[in-house]
Design a protein around this motif. Structure first.
Motif: not given
Length: 192
Positions: A74-82
């Motif tokens: 939830k609320n992760c704004n990084l495109v390349l983050s898993y």
């Protein structure tokens, strides 16, 4: 398909993508030394700060990834983050290696994806200035110096297009009453 540098891609946030227009803003790059030592910095050159349009297929893939990511993080704004944190410079190459193995294809280095993008654009006949802008090169010489060998040799095509552009009538006699060149002097005497 963007042709971004690895640091630019790692710094990409969802707010950098306009899903309605397909416009992608590249305004920062990730300096990553360790999990405790990282920061967003200005890109490599002033020309690296750019906006590019991305194709509809890539937009759809990004939307699908964002949907999956938001269910888990939830609320992760990084495109390349898993996992909710920044992606290290080692994570993406390892992921690419693993996925290439699963797909049964030859693994390429992560930076080669940028070169592949440029090569594809060249093979599609795109203008070198557009490619320069897309890649964020400061000078066209960088683009042409790096990828110039990929441009097809169109000398033959140019010669074909030039055929018949100029028309002339062969001289029937010489109008030159002088010449200082021994070779053309013979020609002028022969024409008369």
């Amino acid at each position: 398909m963007t042709g971004m540098r690895i640091g630019e891609a790692a710094a990409l946030e969802w707010s950098d993508i306009d899903f309605d227009t397909g416009l992608l803003s590249i305004t920062k790059t990730l300096y990553y030394k360790s999990m405790d030592d990282y920061k967003f910095v200005e890109p490599k050159t002033q020309a690296s700060i750019r906006t590019i349009y991305i194709d509809a297929y890539t937009i759809n893939e990004l939307k699908a990834w964002r949907e999956v990511q938001q269910k888990v993080l939830k609320n992760c704004n990084l495109v390349l983050s898993y996992n909710g944190i920044l992606t290290s410079k080692h994570t993406l190459p390892r992921a690419l290696e693993k996925l290439a193995g699963l797909a049964g294809v030859h693994r390429i280095k992560i930076y080669a994806l940028r070169h592949s993008h440029a090569s594809l654009l060249i093979s599609m006949g795109e203008n070198p200035l557009l490619i320069k802008e897309r890649l964020g090169h400061e000078k066209i010489q960088t683009t042409l110096g790096t990828y110039g060998h990929l441009y097809p040799n169109t000398n033959i095509e140019v010669a074909k297009r030039l055929t018949g552009v100029l028309t002339y009538t062969s001289a029937s006699h010489s109008i030159a009453d002088y010449t200082s060149n021994q070779h053309t002097a013979v020609y002028h005497r022969e024409v008369e």
